[in-house]
Write a protein that holds these residues in place. Structure first.
Motif, PDB file in Angstrom:
ATOM      1  N   TYR A 246       0.550   3.760  -3.510  1.00 11.45           N
ATOM      2  CA  TYR A 246      -0.410   4.683  -2.928  1.00 11.45           C
ATOM      3  C   TYR A 246      -1.452   5.220  -3.911  1.00 11.45           C
ATOM      4  CZ  TYR A 246      -2.382   8.997  -1.466  1.00 11.45           C
ATOM      5  OH  TYR A 246      -3.269   9.986  -1.218  1.00 11.45           O
TER       6      TYR A 246
ATOM      7  N   TYR B 126      -4.117   2.587  -5.125  1.00 11.71           N
ATOM      8  CA  TYR B 126      -5.184   2.122  -4.228  1.00 11.71           C
ATOM      9  C   TYR B 126      -6.166   3.240  -3.958  1.00 11.71           C
ATOM     10  CZ  TYR B 126      -4.309   4.099   0.458  1.00 11.71           C
ATOM     11  OH  TYR B 126      -4.217   4.918   1.526  1.00 11.71           O
TER      12      TYR B 126
ATOM     13  N   LEU C 294       0.837  -1.210   0.000  1.00 12.29           N
ATOM     14  CA  LEU C 294       0.000   0.000   0.000  1.00 12.29           C
ATOM     15  C   LEU C 294       0.869   1.257   0.000  1.00 12.29           C
ATOM     16  CD1 LEU C 294      -2.725  -1.039   2.575  1.00 12.29           C
ATOM     17  CD2 LEU C 294      -3.044  -0.663   0.144  1.00 12.29           C
ATOM     18  N   SER C 295       1.982   1.197   0.723  1.00 12.94           N
ATOM     19  CA  SER C 295       2.874   2.363   0.782  1.00 12.94           C
ATOM     20  C   SER C 295       3.420   2.725  -0.586  1.00 12.94           C
ATOM     21  CB  SER C 295       4.079   2.086   1.694  1.00 12.94           C
ATOM     22  OG  SER C 295       3.657   2.094   3.014  1.00 12.94           O
ATOM     23  N   PHE C 296       3.792   1.703  -1.339  1.00  8.42           N
ATOM     24  CA  PHE C 296       4.443   1.993  -2.611  1.00  8.42           C
ATOM     25  C   PHE C 296       3.479   2.050  -3.791  1.00  8.42           C
ATOM     26  CE2 PHE C 296       7.831   0.151   0.048  1.00  8.42           C
ATOM     27  CZ  PHE C 296       8.543   1.325   0.199  1.00  8.42           C
TER      28      PHE C 296
END
Lengths: 169, 276
Positions: B31, B34, B27-29
């Motif tokens: 972002y 999503y 999810l962080s990478f």
């Protein structure tokens, strides 16, 4: 029992909103924020490691969703949920906790301060290492993590008396 | 199989830890992706509601600066009116006004949330589908290009600014008209990178970079910034340059969403198969 669910349910939403709209927008030195939402993970009387990790993920993800920060808070939430029992064992000999109450109700003041310090340091380190990716050097991430952990620790110490479990204290 | 389970059971917490961390890192990478999908609508409405209340409380303290900025914009626009210009050429020419048609309209919007210190910075504005905003519209401000609309809810829209690692905007050198791509290396929110400038293009520090009307998102000629530093990639035969932005994202408050009235027509010509 119902009161307990209500209290921690409220704490979950209250801390994620406070983190997203107040503490997450301080931006001291441009990027440093206290991570007060972890108080929920440190206090919630859930002793199954898997359950706690899922709660940590959900809480972190709620903050991420409101702040638009990807999955940084979710990653750090899972990390401290995983490390919570190690942290408790590290600061205190009392390894048996009453499963109906807050895990730190039995800790002395100094043990509690150390527990807050250890886990806020770990959480800040995860957040700023993830944040530093390709944005600023790792050394600066370490400095940010240190300042953020200090701010978080101070706020946790101040807020804890207002949210502690009345059954044990 | 049973042995495998016996071996794995004590490690179940660790496996769950690894799975959740992997999901969080993903999810962080990822972002922007999503956000684009199912979560955006609800998150934007909740975020927009709370932040617009906060914005209303703080807006009063910015009025003076806001007025100055609007006056400056007014003055610049007045200067562009035909009444403010004189005919320099001796030969009289007839301008057939009916040959001009409106191509771009601008929807004014206010920024209610902005980040400038992340890799993937974002902007949330207080205009959404109900006000005519749609995905892939451009966003400009007094001073230049801001970004592109990424996702829209009923009342709010999410903008990927040009200071986001996932932003790719077409740009052009004003003097030589050479075309290049604008991207951001994630370091300084005042500097972006202009890439793939052909190495035979005349370019020097101080040259102005403007928007390009390719992809029908921005009108041509919206200012972006000036060239700061140039590097040559001999292997690929391109220049890359750092560009000082005209816009100060740290002070940005009022923006305009660009609506291209001919966009559907342009897209139809560019992708004739899309209709089939």
């Amino acid at each position: 029992m119902n009161n307990k669910y209500l209290k921690y349910g409220f704490l979950f939403f209250f801390l994620s909103l406070c983190q997203a709209y107040v503490f997450g927008r301080i931006n001291f030195m441009g990027a440093v924020n206290p991570q007060v939402f972890i108080l929920f993970i440190l206090l919630v009387p859930v002793y199954s490691k898997s359950g706690l990790m899922l709660l940590g993920f959900l809480l972190g993800f709620s903050v991420d969703l409101l702040m638009g920060s990807g999955g940084m808070h979710a990653a750090s939430g899972v990390c401290i949920a995983f490390a919570r029992s190690f942290g408790l064992r590290l600061v205190s000999e009392k390894s048996r906790f009453d499963s109906a109450t807050c895990p730190i109700g039995a800790l002395s003041k100094s043990e509690r301060f150390l527990y807050f310090a250890l886990l806020s340091a770990l959480q800040s380190l995860v957040i700023y290492l993830l944040d530093s990716w390709h944005l600023y050097p790792v050394a600066r991430a370490g400095l940010y993590a240190l300042i953020s952990a200090g701010m978080t620790w101070l706020l946790l110490v101040v807020i804890y008396p207002f949210v502690r479990d009345p059954v044990r204290s | 199989m049973r042995r495998l389970l016996q071996f794995a059971y004590p490690l179940r917490h660790f496996f769950l830890f690894l799975s959740l961390e992997t999901a969080a890192f993903y999810l962080s990478f990822q972002y922007s992706n999503y956000h684009k999908t199912l979560f955006f609508g609800l998150a934007a409405e909740v975020n927009g509601y709370i932040l617009s209340k906060k914005e209303r409380l703080t807006a009063f303290f910015r009025l003076e600066a806001e007025n100055r900025s609007l006056s400056a914009e007014n003055a610049r626009l007045r200067g562009q009116l035909r009444a403010s210009q004189y005919r320099a050429a001796g030969q009289p020419t007839v301008v057939d006004d009916s040959s001009y048609r409106q191509q771009y309209t601008f929807i004014p919007a206010e920024i209610i949330d902005i980040s400038i210190r992340s890799r993937d910075n974002t902007i949330l504005i207080d205009r959404g589908r109900k006000q005519g905003v749609a995905e892939n519209m451009g966003v400009v401000a007094e001073g230049g290009v801001v970004g592109i609309i990424d996702a829209v809810s009923s009342h709010y829209a999410h903008v990927i600014p040009i200071i986001s690692s996932s932003s790719h905007v077409c740009a052009r050198l004003k003097k030589s008209h050479f075309f290049a791509f604008l991207s951001w290396d994630g370091r300084d929110y005042r500097i972006v990178q202009l890439e793939e400038i052909p190495d035979h293009a005349p370019i020097s520090p101080g040259d102005t970079v403007i928007s390009d009307s390719h992809s029908a998102i921005f009108p041509a000629g919206v200012p972006i910034g000036t060239i700061r530093k140039i590097e040559r990639d001999r292997l690929r035969g391109f220049y890359a340059a750092d560009v000082d932005l005209f816009i100060d994202f740290a002070r940005l408050h009022r923006v305009y969403v660009v609506k291209n009235l001919l966009k559907a027509e342009v897209n139809k010509v560019l992708n004739p198969s899309a209709d089939e």
